[in-house]
Design a protein around this motif. Structure first.
Motif, PDB file in Angstrom:
ATOM      1  N   VAL A  62       0.825  -1.198   0.000  1.00 45.75           N
ATOM      2  CA  VAL A  62       0.000   0.000   0.000  1.00 45.75           C
ATOM      3  C   VAL A  62       0.865   1.256   0.000  1.00 45.75           C
ATOM      4  O   VAL A  62       0.537   2.246  -0.664  1.00 45.75           O
ATOM      5  N   GLU A 115      -8.175  -5.112  -0.347  1.00 41.35           N
ATOM      6  CA  GLU A 115      -6.859  -4.650   0.097  1.00 41.35           C
ATOM      7  C   GLU A 115      -6.784  -3.127   0.091  1.00 41.35           C
ATOM      8  O   GLU A 115      -6.238  -2.511   1.014  1.00 41.35           O
ATOM      9  N   SER A 169      -6.247  -1.291   3.710  1.00 42.91           N
ATOM     10  CA  SER A 169      -4.824  -0.979   3.865  1.00 42.91           C
ATOM     11  C   SER A 169      -4.638   0.535   3.876  1.00 42.91           C
ATOM     12  O   SER A 169      -5.268   1.245   3.088  1.00 42.91           O
TER      13      SER A 169
END
Length: 430
Positions: free
Chosen positions: A359, A373, A377
């Motif tokens: 990230v 994600e 993140s």
């Protein structure tokens, strides 16, 4: 109710032609004299059945008027272009691809007459003439334009095949990624060539591109007040919020690509170099400038006269017929064909090698993580500081002298200078 009518006698086919009549969505009667393949109806039954199918489409709200498909590709392009919502450079590319490739071949063809087989045949020839990336871009514009034609019910399907269409043919493996990547040491050597050729500005912009991952246009758009080079516990920062581009014949500033404005923590060495650059030109509003202090413009001349010699080298040259002497630089081995954008790719590779959180890496590159994600993140200050510390380590390692391998090649041959010849006198000239 749909029915058929006798129309004219076809002398060549020696048959009567028929047309089908059907109710339009507005309640009026429509007529059709040819099928979807452009063939006329030679029997009353075939015309009636085709017209009946159109009425079924009307009731199912899937009706596409055959007459709408008679609009040509060029006419549709004129209606379609004002509707697209892309950046000015992307719109310019769309117009060029239409003008140079799509319209010369298909401009006069009705959209309803476009054949998938004919388009695929044309695409094969296109890919023999153009690079893969540019051919992909041309086909992408054509496909998008006809996708919108399908939405407008000008045509029922898109004749431009998608990349995942599964069309039969020879197996074509995906081409390998041949992007040239530089190591931190090679980036330093290129920057040193830039320092010899063009001075501090070029030296710093090469290293800034390699150690921030910013595009050249984004670096050219950085203003002096967008730098915070004093570390107050959160690292020195560069804020990239726009890019400089040459649009419509004018030098202007537009938003970062994909609206990816972001602030980046800099490794200490780069913050020091940027401060030196600012101190060398106190009156400039921009961080990076042209050689005489004006707006930085990266065009074809810069790629040919500055970037390529920084990578591939150039032979020294003395004073020739009044031209200034030219310093020579040796080619950096192992990065033949490296482009300025390759420094951005190199930055991503370096961060991946350092095993930093995905990230944080994608945020530094100006990308957005998709899916779960991307939702859960988040980038923290500790992640950014760790990246800056890692990049500082790469820089310090790159300064070490390498004695076990060659890093520079020989000077390339000097191009012969053009000799000016005086015009021959005519026999009767005085």
């Amino acid at each position: 109710m749909a029915h058929a009518e006798k129309r004219t006698y076809d002398k060549r086919a020696r048959k009567w032609r028929y047309r089908g009549r059907y109710k339009l969505p507005n309640g009026k009667w429509g007529s059709v004299s040819r099928d979807e393949h452009g063939q006329p109806f030679y029997s009353e039954r075939s015309a009636e059945q085709y017209a009946h199918g159109l009425e079924v489409d009307v009731r199912r709200k899937q009706f596409i008027n055959p007459r709408d498909g008679r609009i040509t590709v060029e006419e549709w392009a004129q209606l379609w272009l004002p509707s697209i919502d892309v950046g000015p450079l992307s719109e310019k590319e769309y117009r060029l691809r239409l003008k140079n490739h799509i319209l010369p071949e298909w401009g006069s063809v009705a959209i309803g007459d476009l054949s998938p087989t004919a388009i695929i045949t044309w695409e094969k020839g296109l890919r023999r003439r153009l690079s893969q990336n540019y051919a992909d871009g041309v086909m992408s514009v054509f496909r998008t334009m006809l996708d919108d034609a399908v939405v407008e019910k000008i045509r029922g399907d898109n004749p431009v095949a998608t990349r995942k269409s599964g069309r039969r043919g020879r197996y074509q493996p995906k081409p390998k990624d041949e992007k040239v990547i530089a190591t931190p040491r090679q980036a330093l050597l290129i920057a040193r060539n830039a320092l010899e050729m063009r001075g501090l500005n070029e030296y710093v912009i090469v290293l800034a591109s390699a150690y921030t991952g910013l595009r050249i246009g984004e670096l050219a758009g950085v203003h002096r007040d967008q730098l915070a080079l004093k570390d107050r516990g959160q690292g020195p920062r560069l804020h990239s919020v726009q890019q400089s581009q040459y649009v419509g014949g004018e030098f202007t500033e537009i938003g970062n690509k994909y609206d990816s404005g972001r602030g980046l923590i800099l490794p200490p060495f780069l913050a020091d170099l940027l401060q030196q650059l600012l101190d060398s030109r106190p009156g400039s509003d921009w961080v990076f400038t042209a050689p005489k202090g004006g707006r930085l413009l990266r065009g074809g001349d810069w790629y040919a006269e500055t970037w390529q010699p920084m990578v591939s080298g150039r032979a020294p040259r003395g004073v020739v017929r009044g031209a200034k002497a030219r310093v020579g630089v040796r080619p950096v081995l192992g990065v033949e064909g490296l482009t300025p954008h390759g420094l951005r790719h190199s930055h991503k590779v370096w961060l991946d090698e350092g095993n930093h959180p995905r990230v944080a890496v994608e945020a530094r590159m100006g990308h957005v993580l998709q899916g779960v994600e991307g939702t859960y993140s988040h980038v923290t200050l500790a992640m950014e500081l760790a990246i800056a510390e890692y990049l500082q380590g790469l820089w310090e390692d790159s300064l070490r002298v390498v004695v076990d391998r060659r890093e520079f090649g020989p000077y390339p041959p000097l191009k012969p200078s053009r000799v000016r010849r005086s015009p021959k006198l005519l026999p009767n000239a005085v």
